[in-house]
Motif scaffolding. Structure first.
Motif, PDB file in Angstrom:
ATOM      1  N   LEU A  59     -16.829 -33.632  14.361  1.00 49.33           N
ATOM      2  CA  LEU A  59     -15.931 -34.741  14.062  1.00 49.33           C
ATOM      3  C   LEU A  59     -16.643 -36.093  14.046  1.00 49.33           C
ATOM      4  O   LEU A  59     -16.580 -36.821  13.055  1.00 49.33           O
ATOM      5  N   PHE A  60     -17.303 -36.436  15.132  1.00 49.05           N
ATOM      6  CA  PHE A  60     -17.828 -37.791  15.262  1.00 49.05           C
ATOM      7  C   PHE A  60     -18.966 -38.101  14.297  1.00 49.05           C
ATOM      8  O   PHE A  60     -18.897 -39.097  13.579  1.00 49.05           O
ATOM      9  N   PRO A  61     -20.013 -37.303  14.225  1.00 47.39           N
ATOM     10  CA  PRO A  61     -21.093 -37.695  13.312  1.00 47.39           C
ATOM     11  C   PRO A  61     -20.810 -37.388  11.839  1.00 47.39           C
ATOM     12  O   PRO A  61     -21.241 -38.135  10.966  1.00 47.39           O
ATOM     13  N   TYR A  62     -20.100 -36.319  11.551  1.00 43.27           N
ATOM     14  CA  TYR A  62     -19.936 -35.914  10.154  1.00 43.27           C
ATOM     15  C   TYR A  62     -18.622 -36.412   9.546  1.00 43.27           C
ATOM     16  O   TYR A  62     -18.614 -37.040   8.492  1.00 43.27           O
ATOM     17  N   ALA A  63     -17.493 -36.135  10.176  1.00 45.70           N
ATOM     18  CA  ALA A  63     -16.209 -36.542   9.607  1.00 45.70           C
ATOM     19  C   ALA A  63     -15.984 -38.047   9.734  1.00 45.70           C
ATOM     20  O   ALA A  63     -15.478 -38.681   8.806  1.00 45.70           O
ATOM     21  N   LEU A  64     -16.366 -38.631  10.865  1.00 47.99           N
ATOM     22  CA  LEU A  64     -16.164 -40.068  11.070  1.00 47.99           C
ATOM     23  C   LEU A  64     -17.402 -40.900  10.761  1.00 47.99           C
ATOM     24  O   LEU A  64     -17.324 -42.126  10.688  1.00 47.99           O
ATOM     25  N   GLY A  65     -18.541 -40.255  10.619  1.00 47.91           N
ATOM     26  CA  GLY A  65     -19.771 -40.961  10.268  1.00 47.91           C
ATOM     27  C   GLY A  65     -20.336 -41.831  11.371  1.00 47.91           C
ATOM     28  O   GLY A  65     -21.043 -42.799  11.090  1.00 47.91           O
ATOM     29  N   LEU A  66     -20.049 -41.514  12.619  1.00 54.09           N
ATOM     30  CA  LEU A  66     -20.588 -42.307  13.732  1.00 54.09           C
ATOM     31  C   LEU A  66     -22.018 -41.865  14.036  1.00 54.09           C
ATOM     32  O   LEU A  66     -22.300 -40.675  14.097  1.00 54.09           O
ATOM     33  N   PRO A  67     -22.919 -42.813  14.219  1.00 54.22           N
ATOM     34  CA  PRO A  67     -24.330 -42.456  14.469  1.00 54.22           C
ATOM     35  C   PRO A  67     -24.573 -42.062  15.921  1.00 54.22           C
ATOM     36  O   PRO A  67     -25.167 -42.804  16.690  1.00 54.22           O
ATOM     37  N   LEU A  68     -24.115 -40.896  16.305  1.00 52.79           N
ATOM     38  CA  LEU A  68     -24.298 -40.423  17.673  1.00 52.79           C
ATOM     39  C   LEU A  68     -25.470 -39.457  17.744  1.00 52.79           C
ATOM     40  O   LEU A  68     -25.663 -38.623  16.862  1.00 52.79           O
ATOM     41  N   GLN A  69     -26.230 -39.590  18.799  1.00 53.39           N
ATOM     42  CA  GLN A  69     -27.322 -38.664  19.072  1.00 53.39           C
ATOM     43  C   GLN A  69     -26.720 -37.350  19.550  1.00 53.39           C
ATOM     44  O   GLN A  69     -25.880 -37.319  20.432  1.00 53.39           O
ATOM     45  N   MET A  70     -27.135 -36.249  18.957  1.00 58.63           N
ATOM     46  CA  MET A  70     -26.537 -34.963  19.278  1.00 58.63           C
ATOM     47  C   MET A  70     -27.228 -34.256  20.458  1.00 58.63           C
ATOM     48  O   MET A  70     -26.569 -33.659  21.276  1.00 58.63           O
ATOM     49  N   LEU A  71     -28.536 -34.337  20.509  1.00 57.33           N
ATOM     50  CA  LEU A  71     -29.324 -33.616  21.516  1.00 57.33           C
ATOM     51  C   LEU A  71     -29.944 -34.602  22.506  1.00 57.33           C
ATOM     52  O   LEU A  71     -30.068 -35.795  22.221  1.00 57.33           O
ATOM     53  N   PRO A  72     -30.372 -34.112  23.675  1.00 55.73           N
ATOM     54  CA  PRO A  72     -31.040 -34.992  24.645  1.00 55.73           C
ATOM     55  C   PRO A  72     -32.311 -35.605  24.053  1.00 55.73           C
ATOM     56  O   PRO A  72     -32.960 -35.010  23.191  1.00 55.73           O
ATOM     57  N   LYS A  73     -32.671 -36.792  24.560  1.00 57.23           N
ATOM     58  CA  LYS A  73     -33.839 -37.511  24.046  1.00 57.23           C
ATOM     59  C   LYS A  73     -35.135 -36.704  24.195  1.00 57.23           C
ATOM     60  O   LYS A  73     -35.997 -36.767  23.350  1.00 57.23           O
ATOM     61  N   PHE A  74     -35.256 -35.936  25.270  1.00 56.25           N
ATOM     62  CA  PHE A  74     -36.497 -35.198  25.478  1.00 56.25           C
ATOM     63  C   PHE A  74     -36.641 -34.036  24.491  1.00 56.25           C
ATOM     64  O   PHE A  74     -37.725 -33.476  24.348  1.00 56.25           O
ATOM     65  N   MET A  75     -35.577 -33.663  23.783  1.00 61.72           N
ATOM     66  CA  MET A  75     -35.642 -32.599  22.813  1.00 61.72           C
ATOM     67  C   MET A  75     -35.903 -33.103  21.400  1.00 61.72           C
ATOM     68  O   MET A  75     -36.162 -32.318  20.495  1.00 61.72           O
ATOM     69  N   ILE A  76     -35.797 -34.418  21.221  1.00 63.47           N
ATOM     70  CA  ILE A  76     -36.022 -35.018  19.893  1.00 63.47           C
ATOM     71  C   ILE A  76     -37.442 -35.533  19.826  1.00 63.47           C
ATOM     72  O   ILE A  76     -37.935 -36.176  20.750  1.00 63.47           O
ATOM     73  N   ARG A  77     -38.100 -35.277  18.725  1.00 63.19           N
ATOM     74  CA  ARG A  77     -39.485 -35.745  18.568  1.00 63.19           C
ATOM     75  C   ARG A  77     -39.557 -37.181  18.204  1.00 63.19           C
ATOM     76  O   ARG A  77     -38.895 -37.792  17.555  1.00 63.19           O
TER      77      ARG A  77
END
Length: 166
Positions: free
Chosen positions: A148-166
């Motif tokens: 809902l939030f990132p795709y349907a509403l287009g909100l730029p929310l981080q999905m995964l924890p910071k340590f998992m993102i490169r």
């Protein structure tokens, strides 16, 4: 054991002219929230002519809540009502902790971990929690929020924890 309240005399610290203590205290709480909202919105710009300012809606709703609170207090004075019930702290405590954990964890941990953990924390608010069902519902709600939030509403929310993102 019966769930019906006993008709034994209740010792109360409230004056005798308050006939419905639960209504009176509930109305008093609404009045306190309304006064706080009026104070908090006092530095916001109000209505100028036909244009609304940032403080117009909060003040409007605060005045409505103030009127409703006074009306509920009057009901507690005029009509016979329930006595004050025992306050159960567990539900409000864990729901508040879930909200605070969501606020503090959303940036470092991302939406998926935060939504799931917040739902589980709020489920601790009742002793009637069935954990298998709770985890299934938490997974479904987390998946729904993740779509809902990132795709349907287009909100730029981080999905995964910071340590998992490169």
């Amino acid at each position: 054991m019966s769930d019906t309240p006993s008709h034994a005399p209740v010792n109360s610290i409230l004056p005798k002219w308050i006939r419905g203590p639960q209504d009176f205290i509930g109305g008093l709480a609404l009045v306190a929230i309304a006064v706080f909202a009026l104070w908090a919105s006092s530095d916001l710009q109000g209505m100028r002519g036909f244009s609304f300012g940032a403080g117009t809606a909060p003040r409007m709703f605060a005045f409505l809540l103030l009127g409703l609170g006074i009306a509920v207090m009057l009901v507690g004075i005029v009509t016979e009502g329930a006595h004050l019930a025992k306050y159960h702290w567990r539900g409000p405590l864990f729901v508040s902790l879930a909200i605070l954990s969501f606020a503090f964890l959303i940036r470092p941990m991302g939406l998926i971990v935060t939504a799931f953990s917040s739902f589980l924390i709020s489920a601790l608010g009742t002793p009637e929690t069935k954990w298998t069902e709770t985890i299934i519902v938490a997974v479904c709600l987390t998946a729904f929020c993740s779509l809902l939030f990132p795709y349907a509403l287009g909100l730029p929310l981080q999905m995964l924890p910071k340590f998992m993102i490169r």
